[in-house]
Scaffold this active site. Structure first.
Site, PDB file in Angstrom:
ATOM      1  N   ASP A 133       1.584  -0.066  -7.236  1.00  0.00           N
ATOM      2  CA  ASP A 133       2.865  -0.537  -6.732  1.00  0.00           C
ATOM      3  C   ASP A 133       2.835  -1.723  -5.971  1.00  0.00           C
ATOM      4  OD1 ASP A 133       3.960   1.976  -7.307  1.00  0.00           O
ATOM      5  OD2 ASP A 133       3.170   3.052  -5.347  1.00  0.00           O
ATOM      6  N   ASP A 143      -4.697  -1.280  -7.511  1.00  0.00           N
ATOM      7  CA  ASP A 143      -3.630  -0.538  -6.947  1.00  0.00           C
ATOM      8  C   ASP A 143      -2.466  -0.459  -7.851  1.00  0.00           C
ATOM      9  OD1 ASP A 143      -1.921   0.343  -4.765  1.00  0.00           O
ATOM     10  OD2 ASP A 143      -1.027  -1.549  -4.416  1.00  0.00           O
TER      11      ASP A 143
END
Length: 222
Positions: A9, A7
C-alpha cells in the site's frame, strides 16, 4: 539468493488497499457509510502515526467478511479488483517488479494488510510469494477476527521474512543481497535489516530518515 521485498500500500499501489476495501464494503451495502468511514479513518490515522493496535484493527476489518461468508466475500473481492485495484495498478510499479524478476531476484510482497485483501493483488502483479497477515478461520473458512501466527506488521515483518527463509533452510546470512521498498515508518525494522532500503513514495517523516541515513528515495508515481 537475492531478495526483492515490496510493501504494497502506497508503495506498489498509489492507495491503501485495506482502507479501500473498508470503503468498498459500504458500496456493497454491507456497512452504513458514516459509521464505517469514521472507524476506517480512526484506524488509518493510528497506522500513519505508528500507534495502530493491529489485533483491534483486524477484528474491525474482517467483521463484514465474517458476517457474509466466504462465497459472498470472494465474489465481492472480484468486483473490488475490477473496480478499484485494477485501475490503480500503474505501469511503473509493474515494471519495477518485473525488472527484479528478470534479474533473477526472489520477489516477495510483504504487507501488513490481510491475505484476503492482498492475495489477488499480488497475483495481479505476477508475484506468487506473499507475506501478509494470516487470518484465523473457522471450520467453514470464515475469518474469526483473530490473527493466525505472527502479524506481518512492524517488527513482525522481519520475523515473517525470517520464517519464510527458515522454511527453505535459509537465514539472512545466506541472502546475497536484499532490497526492500516501502513508504512507511512502520516498516523501519525491515528497512534497517536489508542491504538496500529504498524509501518509496515516502511521506515527510520517512523522507527525512532516508536522507539522514543515505537511503535511496524513489518516487514511483511521479
Amino acid at each position: 539468493m537475492k531478495l526483492a521485498l515490496f510493501d504494497l500500500d502506497h508503495t506498489l499501489l498509489p492507495l491503501d488497499s485495506d482502507y479501500a476495501w473498508g470503503d468498498f464494503v459500504v458500496t456493497l451495502g454491507w456497512r452504513a457509510a458514516e459509521a464505517q468511514t469514521h472507524a476506517n479513518d480512526y484506524f488509518y490515522e493510528q497506522y500513519k502515526a505508528g500507534t495502530l493496535d493491529i489485533h483491534e484493527y483486524i477484528r474491525f476489518s474482517v467483521d463484514a467478511l465474517r458476517e457474509h461468508g466466504v462465497a459472498a466475500a470472494d465474489a465481492a473481492h472480484r468486483r473490488f479488483m475490477q473496480e478499484v485495484i485494477g485501475p490503480a495498478i500503474r505501469p511503473a510499479a509493474r515494471e519495477l517488479v518485473q525488472r527484479h524478476q528478470a534479474a533473477g531476484d526472489q520477489v516477495i510482497i510483504v504487507t501488513a494488510t490481510n491475505e484476503f485483501v492482498t492475495r489477488p493483488i499480488a497475483q495481479a502483479f505476477g508475484v506468487s510469494e506473499l507475506i501478509a497477515i494470516d487470518l484465523e478461520r473457522d471450520a467453514a473458512g470464515n475469518p474469526t477476527g483473530a490473527i493466525r501466527g505472527t502479524p506481518s506488521f512492524r517488527e513482525g515483518k522481519v520475523a515473517r521474512v525470517e520464517q519464510w527463509l527458515a522454511a527453505r533452510g535459509l537465514d539472512w546470512s545466506r541472502v546475497e543481497h536484499s532490497t526492500f521498498y516501502s513508504d512507511s515508518i512502520n516498516d523501519l525494522p525491515l528497512l534497517d535489516k536489508v542491504h538496500e532500503p529504498v524509501a518509496t513514495n515516502p511521506d515527510a517523516r520517512l523522507t527525512a530518515i532516508a536522507a539522514e541515513r543515505g537511503w535511496r528515495i524513489l518516487n514511483l508515481f511521479e
